[in-house]
Design a protein around this motif. Structure first.
Motif, PDB file in Angstrom:
ATOM      1  N   ALA A  36      70.511  53.249  25.084  1.00  0.00           N
ATOM      2  CA  ALA A  36      69.393  53.544  24.428  1.00  0.00           C
ATOM      3  C   ALA A  36      68.419  52.301  24.959  1.00  0.00           C
ATOM      4  N   PRO A  37      67.162  52.829  24.958  1.00  0.00           N
ATOM      5  CA  PRO A  37      66.105  51.877  25.402  1.00  0.00           C
ATOM      6  C   PRO A  37      65.661  50.936  24.228  1.00  0.00           C
ATOM      7  N   VAL A  38      65.202  49.696  24.608  1.00  0.00           N
ATOM      8  CA  VAL A  38      64.836  48.809  23.659  1.00  0.00           C
ATOM      9  C   VAL A  38      63.412  48.673  23.706  1.00  0.00           C
ATOM     10  N   GLY A  39      62.527  49.059  22.718  1.00  0.00           N
ATOM     11  CA  GLY A  39      61.031  48.779  22.876  1.00  0.00           C
ATOM     12  C   GLY A  39      60.592  50.043  23.718  1.00  0.00           C
ATOM     13  N   LEU A  40      59.266  49.723  24.177  1.00  0.00           N
ATOM     14  CA  LEU A  40      58.719  50.790  25.047  1.00  0.00           C
ATOM     15  C   LEU A  40      59.058  50.610  26.554  1.00  0.00           C
ATOM     16  N   LEU A  41      59.426  51.678  27.158  1.00  0.00           N
ATOM     17  CA  LEU A  41      59.795  51.704  28.599  1.00  0.00           C
ATOM     18  C   LEU A  41      58.662  51.485  29.424  1.00  0.00           C
ATOM     19  N   PRO A  42      58.579  50.748  30.563  1.00  0.00           N
ATOM     20  CA  PRO A  42      57.491  50.558  31.451  1.00  0.00           C
ATOM     21  C   PRO A  42      57.235  51.662  32.412  1.00  0.00           C
TER      22      PRO A  42
END
Length: 143
Positions: A36-42
């Motif tokens: 899972a991603p942590v925070g916003l993805l660039p």
């Protein structure tokens, strides 16, 4: 040559059975992991950090990852390079988001890195089991 044929007839079914068993174990372990991603993805998700954590342990291993655009040697065409950066303790205060913020503060060359967590419900060997599966999951997630 007859002896070689006999050896091959003996060994090939066993190799095939072991290959099938290995593929089944790979699929079972991969299905038990959560990426899972942590925070916003660039906008550029090919470079960042992977946090590997087993739910029954307090340590989280932090890896830097870089994904190449194309590699002939890899299935799917993308090579994921991983390098261990740090081992940190995860707690109620030191969450995945706080670990990401600390990594951003320490490494200014990646101001907004793509950061993913790979959470395992069971403890597996990291080098032998989790990293190869993590490479495959990261390549799929950033495709």
């Amino acid at each position: 040559m007859a002896e070689m044929d006999a050896i091959m007839e003996f060994a090939l079914p066993r190799f095939q059975a072991m290959l099938v068993e290995g593929q089944q174990r790979w699929a079972e372990i991969a299905s038990s992991l959560t990426l899972a991603p942590v925070g916003l993805l660039p906008l550029r998700p090919e470079e960042g950090y992977l946090l590997i954590h087993a739910t029954n342990q307090t340590e989280t291993q932090v890896y830097y990852f870089c994904i190449t655009l194309y590699s002939e040697q890899e299935p799917g065409g993308r090579l994921v390079q991983l390098r261990l950066v740090d081992i940190v303790r995860k707690s109620l205060v030191n969450t995945f988001e706080n670990i990401k913020l600390d990594l951003i503060r320490r490494n200014r060359q990646l101001p907004n890195p793509a950061t993913y967590t790979l959470v395992s419900r069971r403890a597996y060997p990291v080098q032998e089991t989790l990293l190869p599966i993590a490479r495959q999951l990261l390549a799929r997630a950033t495709a």
